[in-house]
Design an enzyme around this catalytic site. Sequence first.
Site, short mmCIF file in Angstrom:
data_model
loop_
_atom_site.label_atom_id
_atom_site.label_comp_id
_atom_site.label_asym_id
_atom_site.label_seq_id
_atom_site.Cartn_x
_atom_site.Cartn_y
_atom_site.Cartn_z
N HIS A 18 0.84 -1.21 0.00
CA HIS A 18 0.00 0.00 0.00
C HIS A 18 0.88 1.26 0.00
O HIS A 18 0.60 2.22 -0.71
CB HIS A 18 -0.88 0.05 1.26
CG HIS A 18 -1.93 -1.04 1.34
ND1 HIS A 18 -2.05 -1.87 2.43
CD2 HIS A 18 -2.91 -1.41 0.48
CE1 HIS A 18 -3.07 -2.70 2.24
NE2 HIS A 18 -3.60 -2.45 1.07
N LYS A 42 -18.52 -6.84 7.54
CA LYS A 42 -17.21 -7.47 7.41
C LYS A 42 -16.52 -7.58 8.77
O LYS A 42 -16.63 -6.69 9.60
CB LYS A 42 -16.35 -6.62 6.46
CG LYS A 42 -15.36 -7.40 5.63
CD LYS A 42 -14.86 -6.55 4.48
CE LYS A 42 -13.47 -6.94 4.05
NZ LYS A 42 -12.97 -6.13 2.94
N ARG A 91 -2.46 -6.24 -8.67
CA ARG A 91 -1.36 -7.18 -8.47
C ARG A 91 -1.38 -8.32 -9.47
O ARG A 91 -0.35 -8.89 -9.79
CB ARG A 91 -1.44 -7.77 -7.05
CG ARG A 91 -1.01 -6.80 -5.97
CD ARG A 91 -1.50 -7.22 -4.64
NE ARG A 91 -2.96 -7.14 -4.59
CZ ARG A 91 -3.68 -7.28 -3.48
NH1 ARG A 91 -3.09 -7.54 -2.36
NH2 ARG A 91 -4.98 -7.17 -3.52
N SER A 129 -2.85 -7.81 2.48
CA SER A 129 -3.25 -7.80 3.89
C SER A 129 -3.74 -9.19 4.29
O SER A 129 -3.57 -9.61 5.43
CB SER A 129 -4.36 -6.77 4.11
OG SER A 129 -3.88 -5.48 3.86
P1 ADP Z 1 -9.85 -3.95 -0.12
O1 ADP Z 1 -10.46 -4.65 1.04
O2 ADP Z 1 -10.65 -2.82 -0.65
O3 ADP Z 1 -9.28 -4.83 -1.21
P2 ADP Z 1 -7.11 -3.58 0.69
O4 ADP Z 1 -6.67 -2.80 1.87
O5 ADP Z 1 -6.85 -5.05 0.72
O6 ADP Z 1 -8.62 -3.21 0.54
O7 ADP Z 1 -6.45 -3.01 -0.64
C1 ADP Z 1 -6.64 -1.68 -1.02
C2 ADP Z 1 -6.01 -1.45 -2.38
O8 ADP Z 1 -4.61 -1.63 -2.30
C3 ADP Z 1 -6.49 -2.38 -3.49
O9 ADP Z 1 -6.61 -1.63 -4.70
C4 ADP Z 1 -5.39 -3.35 -3.65
O10 ADP Z 1 -5.32 -3.86 -4.97
C5 ADP Z 1 -4.19 -2.47 -3.35
N1 ADP Z 1 -3.06 -3.26 -2.90
C6 ADP Z 1 -3.04 -4.11 -1.86
N2 ADP Z 1 -1.82 -4.69 -1.75
C7 ADP Z 1 -1.07 -4.18 -2.74
C8 ADP Z 1 0.28 -4.40 -3.18
N3 ADP Z 1 1.06 -5.28 -2.58
N4 ADP Z 1 0.73 -3.70 -4.24
C9 ADP Z 1 -0.09 -2.83 -4.88
N5 ADP Z 1 -1.37 -2.60 -4.54
C10 ADP Z 1 -1.85 -3.26 -3.49
#
Ligand code: ADP
Length: 154
Positions: A18, A42, A91, A129
Amino acid sequence: MSKIAVFPGSFDPITSGHVDLVERALPLFDKIVVAVGINSQKKYLFELDRRLDWLETVFAHENRVEVGSFEGLTADYAKSIGAKYLLRGLRNASDFDYEKTISQLNNIIGEGLETIFLIAQPGFSHISSTIVREIIKGGGDATPFLPEEVVIKK
Ligand code: ADP
């Protein structure tokens, strides 16, 4: 007119992936609001306040990054703060399939709200995550996938 993007997510917890995405997107926008979307259906591993504290700490040095949270539609939140862009990361192909539909819907309900996608850097594309939560639940050390400000005691 200032270009504001919302980077919406669960950030449960924020990972190095992130952070990399926000840093790479900063040259594109005047301001990025990293916003935790609250979905009452959730189950999260970390409390909202803890996730927000981490975001505040991680981006404390970056005055063009703000932290927020919202309930309801991302498009409504974006409108309420004057953001015309959403930022999301891709990703892999499953991210793409999911994000494509959401982005098209947001464009309609958000009246032209555009989602800007950045492809994850190779060094970060394996980080999620979800994986971090699994490592933590399994009693492992997730430090390699987390920004240094995020310290999770085993
Ligand atoms: P959500 O529950 O909305 O998917 P996340 O916190 O998991 O929320 O992810 C938020 C955003 O960050 C998403 O667009 C996801 O694709 C992006 N993201 C998560 N991990 C990575 C990463 N390792 N590299 C690039 N983008 C990422």
